[in-house]
Design an enzyme around this catalytic site. Sequence first.
Site, PDB file in Angstrom:
ATOM      1  N   ASP A  45      -2.278   2.607 118.535  1.00 14.75           N
ATOM      2  CA  ASP A  45      -3.616   2.262 118.252  1.00 14.75           C
ATOM      3  C   ASP A  45      -3.653   1.544 116.693  1.00 14.75           C
ATOM      4  O   ASP A  45      -4.079   0.537 116.582  1.00 14.75           O
ATOM      5  CB  ASP A  45      -4.781   3.351 117.950  1.00 14.75           C
ATOM      6  CG  ASP A  45      -5.015   3.668 119.413  1.00 14.75           C
ATOM      7  OD1 ASP A  45      -4.277   3.279 120.484  1.00 14.75           O
ATOM      8  OD2 ASP A  45      -6.089   4.146 119.739  1.00 14.75           O
TER       9      ASP A  45
ATOM     10  N   ARG B 204     -10.952  15.061 108.441  1.00 12.78           N
ATOM     11  CA  ARG B 204     -11.507  13.652 107.882  1.00 12.78           C
ATOM     12  C   ARG B 204     -11.879  13.547 106.430  1.00 12.78           C
ATOM     13  O   ARG B 204     -11.443  12.314 105.943  1.00 12.78           O
ATOM     14  CB  ARG B 204     -12.685  13.148 108.939  1.00 12.78           C
ATOM     15  CG  ARG B 204     -12.393  13.355 110.490  1.00 12.78           C
ATOM     16  CD  ARG B 204     -10.856  12.838 110.836  1.00 12.78           C
ATOM     17  NE  ARG B 204     -10.683  12.531 112.034  1.00 12.78           N
ATOM     18  CZ  ARG B 204      -9.374  12.162 112.530  1.00 12.78           C
ATOM     19  NH1 ARG B 204      -8.534  12.272 111.752  1.00 12.78           N
ATOM     20  NH2 ARG B 204      -9.208  12.057 113.810  1.00 12.78           N
TER      21      ARG B 204
ATOM     22  N   ASP C  84     -15.563  10.620 114.284  1.00  8.14           N
ATOM     23  CA  ASP C  84     -14.750  10.488 113.336  1.00  8.14           C
ATOM     24  C   ASP C  84     -14.916   9.478 112.583  1.00  8.14           C
ATOM     25  O   ASP C  84     -14.880   9.336 111.202  1.00  8.14           O
ATOM     26  CB  ASP C  84     -13.382  10.487 113.870  1.00  8.14           C
ATOM     27  CG  ASP C  84     -12.817  11.588 114.412  1.00  8.14           C
ATOM     28  OD1 ASP C  84     -13.365  12.823 113.681  1.00  8.14           O
ATOM     29  OD2 ASP C  84     -11.808  11.704 115.180  1.00  8.14           O
TER      30      ASP C  84
ATOM     31  N   SER D  74      -6.886  12.010 124.868  1.00  3.25           N
ATOM     32  CA  SER D  74      -6.999  11.408 123.685  1.00  3.25           C
ATOM     33  C   SER D  74      -6.825  12.765 122.734  1.00  3.25           C
ATOM     34  O   SER D  74      -7.425  13.701 122.977  1.00  3.25           O
ATOM     35  CB  SER D  74      -8.310  10.836 123.438  1.00  3.25           C
ATOM     36  OG  SER D  74      -8.450  10.636 122.156  1.00  3.25           O
TER      37      SER D  74
END
Lengths: 406, 406, 406, 406
Positions: free
Chosen positions: D18, D98, D127, D182
């Site tokens: 990605d 994060r 996120d 994922s």
Amino acid sequence: MAQGAIKKVVLAYSGGLDTSVILKWLQEEYGCEVVTFTADIGQGEELEPARAKATAAGVKEIYIDDLREEFVRDFVFPMFRANTVYEGEYLLGTSIARPLIAKRLIEIAAETGADAIAHGATGKGNDQVRFELTAYALNPEIKIIAPWREWDLLSREKLMTYAEQHGIAVEMKRDGTKSPYSMDANLLHISYEGYDLEDPWVEPGSDMWRWSVAPEQAPDQPTTIELTFAHGDLVAIDGQTMSPAALLAELNRIGGANGIGRADLVENRYVGMKSRGCYETPGGTILLKAHRAIESLTLDREAAHLKDELMPRYASLVYNGYWFTPERQMLQAAIDQTQQVVNGVVRLRLYKGNVMVVGRKSETDSLFDASIATFEEDAGAYNQADATGFIRLNALRLRVAGRKRG
Amino acid sequence: MAQGAIKKVVLAYSGGLDTSVILKWLQEEYGCEVVTFTADIGQGEELEPARAKATAAGVKEIYIDDLREEFVRDFVFPMFRANTVYEGEYLLGTSIARPLIAKRLIEIAAETGADAIAHGATGKGNDQVRFELTAYALNPEIKIIAPWREWDLLSREKLMTYAEQHGIAVEMKRDGTKSPYSMDANLLHISYEGYDLEDPWVEPGSDMWRWSVAPEQAPDQPTTIELTFAHGDLVAIDGQTMSPAALLAELNRIGGANGIGRADLVENRYVGMKSRGCYETPGGTILLKAHRAIESLTLDREAAHLKDELMPRYASLVYNGYWFTPERQMLQAAIDQTQQVVNGVVRLRLYKGNVMVVGRKSETDSLFDASIATFEEDAGAYNQADATGFIRLNALRLRVAGRKRG
Amino acid sequence: MAQGAIKKVVLAYSGGLDTSVILKWLQEEYGCEVVTFTADIGQGEELEPARAKATAAGVKEIYIDDLREEFVRDFVFPMFRANTVYEGEYLLGTSIARPLIAKRLIEIAAETGADAIAHGATGKGNDQVRFELTAYALNPEIKIIAPWREWDLLSREKLMTYAEQHGIAVEMKRDGTKSPYSMDANLLHISYEGYDLEDPWVEPGSDMWRWSVAPEQAPDQPTTIELTFAHGDLVAIDGQTMSPAALLAELNRIGGANGIGRADLVENRYVGMKSRGCYETPGGTILLKAHRAIESLTLDREAAHLKDELMPRYASLVYNGYWFTPERQMLQAAIDQTQQVVNGVVRLRLYKGNVMVVGRKSETDSLFDASIATFEEDAGAYNQADATGFIRLNALRLRVAGRKRG
Amino acid sequence: MAQGAIKKVVLAYSGGLDTSVILKWLQEEYGCEVVTFTADIGQGEELEPARAKATAAGVKEIYIDDLREEFVRDFVFPMFRANTVYEGEYLLGTSIARPLIAKRLIEIAAETGADAIAHGATGKGNDQVRFELTAYALNPEIKIIAPWREWDLLSREKLMTYAEQHGIAVEMKRDGTKSPYSMDANLLHISYEGYDLEDPWVEPGSDMWRWSVAPEQAPDQPTTIELTFAHGDLVAIDGQTMSPAALLAELNRIGGANGIGRADLVENRYVGMKSRGCYETPGGTILLKAHRAIESLTLDREAAHLKDELMPRYASLVYNGYWFTPERQMLQAAIDQTQQVVNGVVRLRLYKGNVMVVGRKSETDSLFDASIATFEEDAGAYNQADATGFIRLNALRLRVAGRKRG
């Protein structure tokens, strides 16, 4: 807002400049049929001119509804049961009206087969959120047009130009002047934003205010009134029973005459910025004080404290537009559960901006017992020695900590 | 209270009738040495007469302390950082003074080798709890004598008789009359309980109030003041820096002259009953309003809302006497964390009972940005289209529910 | 407790040593008639021996009631709707039974014309508070006798001596041994206190536990069950509808067999000290996990979060004995308001102490929409671009602060 | 996102498919220079391949940082001081990482003179919000590129095609297979979303889990460990002091080996939909249980309860990405204020998925006092008679209500 073609839209329409421009713009830009909806929620303006203007603009389905009783009974009163104040100052006059208007928009959309609604709230304010959250909650498939977020008429100047170009009358206010403020009014309040309020250090001109006299201009003689509550709602003024809307209108009249209910504040909008607002809420200011007073006599201590702790959350929900939501209904259930016993009468003295509670009584539900509270010997209801154990056990954890840790 | 023999006790002593009787009673009943402690917390009474009376009663260790600055700096100001109000009305004037007095009692006990403290609070009120929780928290081994819970002098009549029998002077108040109310005063407020207040429907006589004129008697001309805050605390009035106690005294003077700060309410005592109280808190009333105003300009929205949600809990802790506890310190840490940025000036107009905020500014910490809030086009700081996504995602859960459940 | 002469008292009577001594002591010390009340709340003991003993002790009015269904339906289930856990660990098995027993004591006092109730709870624990708060709430004039706070039989030794002197049989437990622990059991749990638990560093002997096998002793094969909920309450296990009490009993059986529901903790008692307790709550542990799982599928996010925030308060109310109070009813109203949509099935795997949720579904009320949550492209229900506006407006206050303050 | 031309962007870069596509896409679409930032937060992947790939893609400024200690010390540990759990189940493993990554992105932007940052989070998840709120809070002028909200590569299929077309290697996972889930991993947890998890009634395949054995596969012998806490943070395992990251890694190892820390749940995303997630948090699961246990011994009751009430709010803030905000800092101040005394040792038995507390002690700060809690007579620390007054005053308001209202 790629929402596909829109065939018919219900517009929240006041007949004023902004929504007249929007009406035209919807017809031109979207090429769709427009249904207008004008509500009387006590803003104090004639509604028939709106009908005439809508007709003139080619609108075929025109809704003009008197929502005053529903507004006070199902929105204002439930909110006052919670003693709701946003950020310590704001009585939520604008906020509480929006869900009702949006609900009616959705109902009319269903009745007229419209696939969209439109409103005249700007892209920077709270009202767009309140309208649209309600609309989506009540009809998840509804399409929403918010012209202020779409068009490029983003200054008053451009808007006026558009109006002139399209033959839309730019009228003066009834008093012959155009207020420089952005205003909103309903049975609960009138609000002012913009213009010289944009500097929070500057006091607004005294001619801004419309619903109340200044405390300095109020009568030199106090006014005394008695408010009767049943199950937490106001039901009578000075013993005279009236409908909810009539009660609030009367409180507004009395309060405004005594210089009550002005507020000048800086608030935090849900969309993220601070803004300065001025408000006149004469009746609401009296109602809040009186409701707290009757609760002080009839409500259990812990229920009252829990209400106080939940109130800021409830206020934010109303301010942010979350009226038709599970969480507001959840809080309302808790609040309403407590109000069954909130019955009685409060006597108030109103004087030049002051609302003074000078008496409260409840035949059926007072929890005040002078024989217990008295400083004189009582008849055995209260044993002073009990306080020793009460204190000692409440202190135990603190004493243990002191012993263990020195 | 089987506490074993007590050798020396520190008595919170005002020199008035009640504590004079207690002093005598302690000497007689407990046969122990009594140390007297008289504090100046701004109650507005001469302290030297207390010294003379204590000496006359045979007391050898007499403490008379001026605690005014500590009171305002370490107790009142931290409490006002939280915008503390109990049950929507009460500014906690009595409550906040008790932990300070009890703390000093414990300190004096340590200094003088006393094994006990004594106070004149009754067995029905909150003050006994506040005194004793503090005492136990600071010295878990301390013994506490609360004569009102032990003796049988439970009516004013019996107390007077005891006084006469033991040669204790029953003086009139300075103004030549004996107030029928039970009163308490310090720099933050004066309170009234009892007598005709025991019927919550009856308004107290206008001659009850001592610190403020009635709004009706206040000057016809408003007074405008500017209050400067630093880190959430008041530091100057009209630009004039003063000590905490001096600031509060000055606010009391100004407020009282303008009829500000009277409250007449029914409150819930921690010991379980409702009681009627009247309060004059002129300076505190102004301070609360001004602190909220400077916060409205400088505090982040979510921090402000969280403070509002925590406040009722904090207020109950102070009211109930839990000042020296982990949970109060925990809340204080949260509150104080927010106050670093609470800096600026608030302009207020005071008029016949009203405290009106008419301006607020902060050179260093204002979060108000007119360029964002304006109704006119802005310079790109705010993109109105963002509101669409904001609303749509906030509405998503409501739309899903609508779809799933019809 | 100078309560005047007592004529008749209703005693919460188990037939065990403690309450047998109390029965005798009441007859002797108070010289009053004693009514015994023995409840079946699922503690797993024969009740008929209690009848025989009471008869032998001269009791004329003997109440033996099966309260199991009422207990689960009106107390346990409402509590589980709130996902109630005290201090992160304790499922309130003892706490929730006390208000029911006290309510029945008050009812029996009314039926038999008794002016007092009595219970066998000690003066150091929570149960005395729970019994008495309920009793006072339901009958403010009731007199309460708590022998453990009055007599001098404060050690087990003295109690045994009294029993022997008065011919009260000191029986062994059914299993032929006398447990060294203080225990309490009902349909929700069994608890252990005292003995080697008084050192929180020491693990209790493995033979203490009575309702569950150790995880190490549980079957090597998992057990899978499906629990069906209607309006937030359990209604069926593996599709089989049962009464509330039958459901909980069955969950206890299944859970206990799989080593589920043991807890070993230090808790804070309402009377002020910390105590060590061990608990077996097999069915409740499963029920809590399953209820949370069905809520995760059916409850609105904000309602769920608000429930989570209110839960600790609700748990404290139950723990402290405030079941029959306005504040608990207020919270219950809020909680129950949310449960209408809590319908569906949860599949669980039980294995050696673990309760694992492995599936949940709701035909009617699921808010889960895979088409929105999917990582693949969706059909237009969710517009990813909306997230930009959502984030930007949520960030606005933070950005303004950053700009203004650097 | 009309943000004007972007010259240099810092990309959160893993080297996986990605972010490799994003790197290319940024270079092509924005024509700007890309700085890559790859963090080691314990995800368990080699970082040097990322460097090689970035170099190969023409990146000149490559940042590869080991943030593991900062992550655990400044983010994970403060969060665990609050006993943070989102919606009763989720330990916030992804959420808490994060803000750290976003903070470092902003720092690198400052160091490299970049005017933008970019990340690979999708437009449907949490996120993106967490990254961007942090970025805006720390640099209000930063520009943010979220390719998933901009491009049209919205399915995995399209992404793969783009990769192939641009010569980006689509590698297999280390184990030779491509996980259909994922996933996200760091020192606190690994998460799984998507694929068969999109039906919440279906249990994921047993080969999904990567960090822990199934309880069924865990050793038949329990593992006992002792965890030492200082000021609320873990400092040693079995007496062995280690760095924060080393401690958490070791707990993960021990927990994973014993089948601990799996969770399968439906959660409410901040962006408005429900999603199914599975998580393995072996060390965190142990840490939470142990931290609660040491608090149970050392924390004051009211502080502990207040923490429990604030926790859900704190958890939502972390989940939603509001780490660098005044309200999180405010709550953290309150929480940290309580942790000074949270010192001691907890003994745990780990067995096939179970974490069982079997002992806790604190030399310096235990508030447990067996001499008070004991069922046997104590030495006078606790006077059982005190309970009478304690109960009677706590019941007073309920009794008054009962009397007044029948």
